[in-house]
Design a protein around this motif. Structure first.
Motif, PDB file in Angstrom:
ATOM      1  N   THR A   1     -19.316  29.425 -41.962  1.00 56.01           N
ATOM      2  CA  THR A   1     -18.050  29.291 -42.685  1.00 56.01           C
ATOM      3  C   THR A   1     -17.332  30.633 -42.763  1.00 56.01           C
ATOM      4  OG1 THR A   1     -19.078  27.547 -43.986  1.00 56.01           O
ATOM      5  CG2 THR A   1     -17.004  28.436 -44.807  1.00 56.01           C
TER       6      THR A   1
ATOM      7  N   GLN B   1     -17.411  33.050 -40.672  1.00 57.54           N
ATOM      8  CA  GLN B   1     -16.792  33.357 -39.385  1.00 57.54           C
ATOM      9  C   GLN B   1     -15.516  32.540 -39.212  1.00 57.54           C
ATOM     10  OE1 GLN B   1     -18.156  35.948 -38.064  1.00 57.54           O
ATOM     11  NE2 GLN B   1     -19.699  35.694 -39.663  1.00 57.54           N
ATOM     12  N   ARG B   2     -15.595  31.258 -39.531  1.00 56.90           N
ATOM     13  CA  ARG B   2     -14.432  30.421 -39.302  1.00 56.90           C
ATOM     14  C   ARG B   2     -13.251  30.827 -40.183  1.00 56.90           C
ATOM     15  NH1 ARG B   2     -12.870  26.056 -39.699  1.00 56.90           N
ATOM     16  NH2 ARG B   2     -14.251  25.228 -41.306  1.00 56.90           N
TER      17      ARG B   2
ATOM     18  N   TRP C   1     -11.717  33.882 -38.856  1.00 56.93           N
ATOM     19  CA  TRP C   1     -10.884  33.517 -37.709  1.00 56.93           C
ATOM     20  C   TRP C   1      -9.514  33.005 -38.168  1.00 56.93           C
ATOM     21  CZ3 TRP C   1     -10.302  33.601 -32.550  1.00 56.93           C
ATOM     22  CH2 TRP C   1      -9.443  32.671 -31.963  1.00 56.93           C
TER      23      TRP C   1
END
Lengths: 117, 117
Positions: free
Chosen positions: B87, B89-90, B93
């Motif tokens: 989560t 990382q997302r 992003w």
DNA sequence: AGGTTGGTTAAGCATGTACTTAAGTATTCA
DNA sequence: TGAATACTTAAGTACATGCTTAACCAACCT
């Protein structure tokens, strides 16, 4: 959606390595060349390339070569497939806890002991 | 929280196998004995035991033996540590995409080409 | 007691993983 | 052209994984 059978295997396998997670964390901040990715890592260039191949094989990373430099970037959709599996398990767990709670309050005064309702 | 360095390695590694994910999915629905877990799996009992050892080693599963039957259940907290990494990382992003979008609208009329702002 | 059930240990084997070094191939720059 | 840069390929090695079979131990059941 478009999940081959062994797809989660490959994604989790790819994430099961600190070096590869470091590469993902780096690429989340923006694209990078192979040698930029390799610079902070304590290993040879071919080793980094092999990690990149693992990341590309499961679709987490894409790359294209222009001139002599290969530029890598993430494909964040694949992160979702892994996240979704875990989230599904955790929510299933919480629903189970809810049902268990309901059961217990409904049968609050009957002291019959079963293993799992 | 209490994350040793190689902790994520072990969790993702544990999840990188269909058999082990099947065991987790089964245990999410409630505790089970070793042979209950083994029944639907197309492999020997010792093989199942080894998968269970992997799941216990990373803390995803606990078990205790009473009489001659060992009962296994999940420890859902460990699923969180894996989920949290993904989560993070997302969301990183998505924040990057937001910043990129801001940059692009701010410089809408200046056609200077840089690789990554 | 003696057999069945449930699990455990040990050993072996085929494959896969994570590196290494050495020797390439293209590009780009001086 | 010729050297430096940026990867790429190939081959080899050490160790980890995912199984197997065979033998074993500890409840329970009759």
């Amino acid at each position: 959606m478009l999940n081959q059978p062994g797809s989660l295997d490959r994604v989790f396998q790819a994430l099961a390595d600190t070096t590869r997670r470091d590469i993902v964390e780096r690429l989340i901040r923006g694209p990078a060349s192979v040698s930029e990715l390799a610079r902070p890592l304590a290993m040879s260039l071919p080793a980094v390339m092999q990690h990149l191949q693992v990341l590309e094989a499961c679709g987490l990373v894409r790359s294209e070569k222009t001139g002599r430099v290969r530029t890598c970037h993430i494909e964040p959709g694949v992160l979702r497939t892994a996240e979704d599996w875990i989230t599904a398990q955790r929510t299933a767990w919480e629903h189970r806890l809810d049902r268990l709670g309901e059961y217990l309050t409904e049968h609050r005064d009957s002291p019959d002991q079963r293993s799992t309702p």
